[in-house]
Design a protein around this motif. Sequence first.
Motif, PDB file in Angstrom:
ATOM      1  N   THR A  48       0.324  34.025 -17.467  1.00  0.00           N
ATOM      2  CA  THR A  48       0.568  35.467 -17.338  1.00  0.00           C
ATOM      3  C   THR A  48       1.576  35.818 -16.253  1.00  0.00           C
ATOM      4  O   THR A  48       2.213  36.872 -16.321  1.00  0.00           O
ATOM      5  N   ALA A  49       1.736  34.948 -15.265  1.00  0.00           N
ATOM      6  CA  ALA A  49       2.731  35.223 -14.212  1.00  0.00           C
ATOM      7  C   ALA A  49       4.123  35.338 -14.806  1.00  0.00           C
ATOM      8  O   ALA A  49       4.986  36.020 -14.250  1.00  0.00           O
ATOM      9  N   PRO A  53       6.250  40.558 -14.561  1.00  0.00           N
ATOM     10  CA  PRO A  53       7.394  41.392 -14.193  1.00  0.00           C
ATOM     11  C   PRO A  53       7.909  42.225 -15.371  1.00  0.00           C
ATOM     12  O   PRO A  53       8.271  43.401 -15.203  1.00  0.00           O
ATOM     13  N   ALA A  54       7.946  41.625 -16.553  1.00  0.00           N
ATOM     14  CA  ALA A  54       8.422  42.343 -17.742  1.00  0.00           C
ATOM     15  C   ALA A  54       7.478  43.488 -18.096  1.00  0.00           C
ATOM     16  O   ALA A  54       7.924  44.586 -18.455  1.00  0.00           O
ATOM     17  N   HIS A 330      10.612  34.549 -17.376  1.00  0.00           N
ATOM     18  CA  HIS A 330       9.488  33.760 -17.895  1.00  0.00           C
ATOM     19  C   HIS A 330       9.736  32.263 -17.694  1.00  0.00           C
ATOM     20  O   HIS A 330       8.833  31.508 -17.315  1.00  0.00           O
ATOM     21  N   PHE A 331      10.964  31.840 -17.932  1.00  0.00           N
ATOM     22  CA  PHE A 331      11.321  30.433 -17.720  1.00  0.00           C
ATOM     23  C   PHE A 331      11.191  30.040 -16.249  1.00  0.00           C
ATOM     24  O   PHE A 331      10.634  28.992 -15.912  1.00  0.00           O
ATOM     25  N   GLU A 332      11.695  30.898 -15.373  1.00  0.00           N
ATOM     26  CA  GLU A 332      11.662  30.597 -13.946  1.00  0.00           C
ATOM     27  C   GLU A 332      10.229  30.450 -13.431  1.00  0.00           C
ATOM     28  O   GLU A 332       9.946  29.637 -12.549  1.00  0.00           O
ATOM     29  N   LYS A 333       9.296  31.224 -14.005  1.00  0.00           N
ATOM     30  CA  LYS A 333       7.924  31.224 -13.507  1.00  0.00           C
ATOM     31  C   LYS A 333       7.004  30.242 -14.216  1.00  0.00           C
ATOM     32  O   LYS A 333       5.962  29.856 -13.679  1.00  0.00           O
TER      33      LYS A 333
END
Length: 416
Positions: A48-49, A53-54, A330-333
């Motif tokens: 979920t992290a 943000p989105a 999403h990729f970064e997290k």
Amino acid sequence: MKKFFSIFLSIMILAVFSLGCSLDGDQKQIVSETKPKKLVVWDEIGKTAGIEPALNRFEQQYGIKVEVKEVDITKMLELLYQEGLAGNAADVITMPHTQLGQAVTRGLVMPIKVDKALVSQFNESAINALTYKGVLFGLPRSIETPIFIYNKKLMAQAPITFDELYTFSKEFTKYGYYGFLAPWDNYYFAHGIISGFGGYVFGEKEGIPSPKDLGLNNQGAVQGLEYIQKWYAEGLFPKEIIGESGTQTMDGLFTAGKVAAVMNDPRAIQTYKNATIDIGIAPMPSLPNGKPVKTFLNVKGWFVTPYSKNQGWATKLIEWLTNPENAKIHFEKTGEIPPLKQLISDPMIVNNEEAKAILLQSQNADPIPNLPEMAEVWNPMTKALQLTVTNRLEPQKALDEAVNAIIQRIQANQGK
């Protein structure tokens, strides 16, 4: 009850198509239904992290609160069915594309209507994975596919072709060391070779996969299996990597520094790093026929449920979650790789060896068929592979037997 639900589902499908047709192609489209106060999203546990943000920006942009619940992704559909009956189901869920056929058959996801320009941003293979019988049901969240992983101390750089890799392996393989290993007695991994030579699981009729057209014993499939057999027959693969524990044995040899390169899932990468192996990661080399290795592709997607009373806004939300800006976050997290074409040249991907390799390999990958009939393919094909690599059957005979078994299993278990 079944008849009533069937009628209800048909009405809902027509409703969502009608709604979709009214949507403008702009990313800032105005949805032509009453704005809800809240939407509910079911996400995979521990991920979920990547979407928070989105969702925060979505709430700010549209004034709609988004509630998130973490759910075991392997139990997503069963929980959706149960909570749907109780009136507590989600508007949006995530799941692997391999569950799509089951979800559609059970009436647990809805078709979506989105602008063609938006769809074209994604790798075609990822969109195909979320399409069932010609109808798009979701948008891609992330992809995964087998790749080439090598020990930089034993192999200076990844080979471009399998011919180069074969020559390297012939010279390197001796005294318990191996140039290259792959679990090719497992159809999940062997498919890339078989498909690259021209074999296929289900053919297509008017763009729709047909379980009645099996291409697993055609000339290309036989050539692919003959190529696989060659590596075992010449002693380039040890017999210890055949069977259920084969991949584990292969991983042990690689982490012990006994293998220069392997074909494996990206999930193995962390295991190799933990063993302090200095690894390189690349797309698979091209086959001797000049064609790419067409590995199986796994896709996770976002889907709208039939229990949502706000399907236009739910569709808007999955467009929002998968747009380039939010996909990058999403990729970064999470490290999950979004199949967006434009990211192949993005510094975020270019400077990430793993992500770049997966994204490049995915462009030549075949989505695992999302038809329920695919469940009947795995065991017969794995048996055919193991009979061949242990020299108990020739490729053509083994594949003929596999196809006959698949046909019988489909007729018995899928009602076809």
